[in-house]
Write a protein that holds these residues in place. Structure first.
Motif, PDB file in Angstrom:
ATOM      1  N   ASN A  79      -3.158   3.871   8.698  1.00  0.00           N
ATOM      2  CA  ASN A  79      -3.572   5.063   9.428  1.00  0.00           C
ATOM      3  C   ASN A  79      -2.347   5.936   9.630  1.00  0.00           C
ATOM      4  O   ASN A  79      -1.539   5.702  10.540  1.00  0.00           O
ATOM      5  CB  ASN A  79      -4.190   4.676  10.776  1.00  0.00           C
ATOM      6  N   LYS A  80      -2.206   6.918   8.759  1.00  0.00           N
ATOM      7  CA  LYS A  80      -1.011   7.762   8.807  1.00  0.00           C
ATOM      8  C   LYS A  80      -0.992   8.679  10.025  1.00  0.00           C
ATOM      9  O   LYS A  80       0.055   9.108  10.473  1.00  0.00           O
ATOM     10  CB  LYS A  80      -0.907   8.579   7.513  1.00  0.00           C
ATOM     11  N   THR A  81      -2.167   8.976  10.536  1.00  0.00           N
ATOM     12  CA  THR A  81      -2.246   9.879  11.684  1.00  0.00           C
ATOM     13  C   THR A  81      -1.523   9.293  12.896  1.00  0.00           C
ATOM     14  O   THR A  81      -0.795   9.988  13.605  1.00  0.00           O
ATOM     15  CB  THR A  81      -3.713  10.166  12.048  1.00  0.00           C
ATOM     16  N   VAL A  82      -1.732   7.996  13.115  1.00  0.00           N
ATOM     17  CA  VAL A  82      -1.094   7.343  14.256  1.00  0.00           C
ATOM     18  C   VAL A  82       0.047   6.431  13.826  1.00  0.00           C
ATOM     19  O   VAL A  82       0.584   5.682  14.644  1.00  0.00           O
ATOM     20  CB  VAL A  82      -2.127   6.559  15.092  1.00  0.00           C
ATOM     21  N   LYS A  83       0.413   6.501  12.563  1.00  0.00           N
ATOM     22  CA  LYS A  83       1.527   5.713  12.024  1.00  0.00           C
ATOM     23  C   LYS A  83       1.348   4.232  12.339  1.00  0.00           C
ATOM     24  O   LYS A  83       2.199   3.601  13.011  1.00  0.00           O
ATOM     25  CB  LYS A  83       2.854   6.265  12.538  1.00  0.00           C
ATOM     26  N   HIS A  84       0.273   3.697  11.837  1.00  0.00           N
ATOM     27  CA  HIS A  84      -0.089   2.318  12.131  1.00  0.00           C
ATOM     28  C   HIS A  84      -0.654   1.663  10.876  1.00  0.00           C
ATOM     29  O   HIS A  84      -1.388   2.281  10.120  1.00  0.00           O
ATOM     30  CB  HIS A  84      -1.138   2.315  13.257  1.00  0.00           C
ATOM     31  N   LEU A  85      -0.274   0.425  10.676  1.00  0.00           N
ATOM     32  CA  LEU A  85      -0.939  -0.343   9.617  1.00  0.00           C
ATOM     33  C   LEU A  85      -1.266  -1.728  10.128  1.00  0.00           C
ATOM     34  O   LEU A  85      -0.649  -2.205  11.100  1.00  0.00           O
ATOM     35  CB  LEU A  85      -0.116  -0.387   8.331  1.00  0.00           C
ATOM     36  N   ILE A 100       0.847  -1.192   0.000  1.00  0.00           N
ATOM     37  CA  ILE A 100       0.000   0.000   0.000  1.00  0.00           C
ATOM     38  C   ILE A 100       0.882   1.241   0.000  1.00  0.00           C
ATOM     39  O   ILE A 100       1.933   1.256   0.662  1.00  0.00           O
ATOM     40  CB  ILE A 100      -0.964   0.008   1.212  1.00  0.00           C
ATOM     41  N   ARG A 101       0.480   2.234  -0.741  1.00  0.00           N
ATOM     42  CA  ARG A 101       1.202   3.503  -0.749  1.00  0.00           C
ATOM     43  C   ARG A 101       0.469   4.497   0.147  1.00  0.00           C
ATOM     44  O   ARG A 101      -0.719   4.331   0.438  1.00  0.00           O
ATOM     45  CB  ARG A 101       1.347   4.025  -2.179  1.00  0.00           C
ATOM     46  N   SER A 102       1.166   5.524   0.542  1.00  0.00           N
ATOM     47  CA  SER A 102       0.629   6.410   1.579  1.00  0.00           C
ATOM     48  C   SER A 102      -0.528   7.277   1.096  1.00  0.00           C
ATOM     49  O   SER A 102      -1.182   7.935   1.903  1.00  0.00           O
ATOM     50  CB  SER A 102       1.743   7.301   2.132  1.00  0.00           C
ATOM     51  N   ASN A 103      -0.784   7.273  -0.223  1.00  0.00           N
ATOM     52  CA  ASN A 103      -1.932   8.040  -0.710  1.00  0.00           C
ATOM     53  C   ASN A 103      -3.237   7.244  -0.600  1.00  0.00           C
ATOM     54  O   ASN A 103      -4.290   7.684  -1.046  1.00  0.00           O
ATOM     55  CB  ASN A 103      -1.709   8.506  -2.144  1.00  0.00           C
ATOM     56  N   MET A 104      -3.152   6.061  -0.012  1.00  0.00           N
ATOM     57  CA  MET A 104      -4.317   5.212   0.198  1.00  0.00           C
ATOM     58  C   MET A 104      -4.419   4.893   1.681  1.00  0.00           C
ATOM     59  O   MET A 104      -3.434   4.930   2.413  1.00  0.00           O
ATOM     60  CB  MET A 104      -4.188   3.914  -0.588  1.00  0.00           C
ATOM     61  N   ASP A 105      -5.622   4.550   2.135  1.00  0.00           N
ATOM     62  CA  ASP A 105      -5.755   4.105   3.511  1.00  0.00           C
ATOM     63  C   ASP A 105      -6.264   2.672   3.607  1.00  0.00           C
ATOM     64  O   ASP A 105      -6.315   2.103   4.703  1.00  0.00           O
ATOM     65  CB  ASP A 105      -6.655   5.042   4.334  1.00  0.00           C
ATOM     66  N   LYS A 106      -6.587   2.087   2.473  1.00  0.00           N
ATOM     67  CA  LYS A 106      -7.065   0.711   2.480  1.00  0.00           C
ATOM     68  C   LYS A 106      -6.789   0.098   1.120  1.00  0.00           C
ATOM     69  O   LYS A 106      -6.934   0.751   0.090  1.00  0.00           O
ATOM     70  CB  LYS A 106      -8.571   0.690   2.774  1.00  0.00           C
ATOM     71  N   ARG A 107      -6.423  -1.164   1.170  1.00  0.00           N
ATOM     72  CA  ARG A 107      -6.235  -1.891  -0.074  1.00  0.00           C
ATOM     73  C   ARG A 107      -6.614  -3.344   0.176  1.00  0.00           C
ATOM     74  O   ARG A 107      -6.233  -3.910   1.204  1.00  0.00           O
ATOM     75  CB  ARG A 107      -4.797  -1.779  -0.564  1.00  0.00           C
TER      76      ARG A 107
END
Lengths: 111, 115
Positions: free
Chosen positions: A67-73, A50-57
């Motif tokens: 979740n870029k806000t909390v730096k979690h995947l 997944i690239r950072s311009n997406m939040d789900k794949r």
């Protein structure tokens, strides 16, 4: 530098359950993430990225959430099967940098 | 099989000996990576080639380690004067020419045991 780590070292689930494996990263500039599966004695095998311009794949039975806000995947595996038993690694990279891997989570699926 | 291949799969050596590992990447890939993995840990980056040029080396790569990719195809990783701490799985991976970092395709690894 990049630091990628996992919350749980071992996850045990029953066959048919959904599994969720979590990963935290420290570099807010990381823009590419990938999940690998590694079976005993084998090299890591690509699952999904997944690239950072997406939040789900979504892939086949797998979903990665970012979740870029909390730096979690996280990696979600639907209807977990015994063949899913392995160690799962998340890895991240910033721009053209090389992938940095986390420590890994062992997934144990019992019938 | 057109995946990444590594040789040998297993190597047992005595401390102080030199060892060499070979990696044949996927033929159309121009990027080649070496990682090291110890038990219970994720792979740790060692070095990276784009074609024959070695573009990045980790501080983990001591002066006893040398990697080459002379013709931009296969690569070798040599460890001189091996130490017990060198015991690990040495993984090779390759990737294509897309922009930025992309999926790495890993080989099965070469497991080194230093006695």
């Amino acid at each position: 530098g990049e630091s990628v780590g996992l919350h749980l070292p071992t996850l045990s689930v029953q066959e048919g359950d959904n599994s969720i494996i979590n990963c935290a990263y420290s570099n807010s500039a990381s823009d590419y993430f990938i999940w690998y599966k590694q079976e005993s004695g084998k090299g890591p095998q690509f699952i999904i990225d997944i690239r950072s311009n997406m939040d789900k794949r979504q892939g086949q039975r797998v979903t990665v959430l970012l979740n870029k806000t909390v730096k979690h995947l996280s990696l979600q595996i639907a209807a977990t099967q015994p063949g899913d038993s392995a160690v799962y690694f998340c890895a991240g990279a910033e721009g053209y940098s090389t992938l940095t891997f986390g420590k890994g989570t062992m997934l144990l699926v019992s019938p | 099989d057109t995946g990444v291949s590594q040789d040998p799969r297993h190597k047992i050596t005595k401390r102080g000996q030199n060892v060499t590992f070979r990696c044949d990447p996927i033929s159309e890939h121009n990027r080649l990576y070496w990682y090291r993995q110890t038990l219970g840990q994720g792979p740790e980056f060692l070095t990276y080639f784009q074609n024959e040029a070695q573009l990045e080396k980790s501080r983990l790569l001591s002066n006893r380690f040398s990697a080459e990719r002379p013709k931009g195809s296969f690569s070798t990783l040599e460890i001189q004067r091996t130490e017990q701490g060198d015991s690990a799985m040495y993984l090779c991976a390759s990737s294509g020419t897309g922009k930025g970092t992309g999926e790495l395709f890993f080989g099965e690894g070469s497991r080194l045991t230093v006695l």
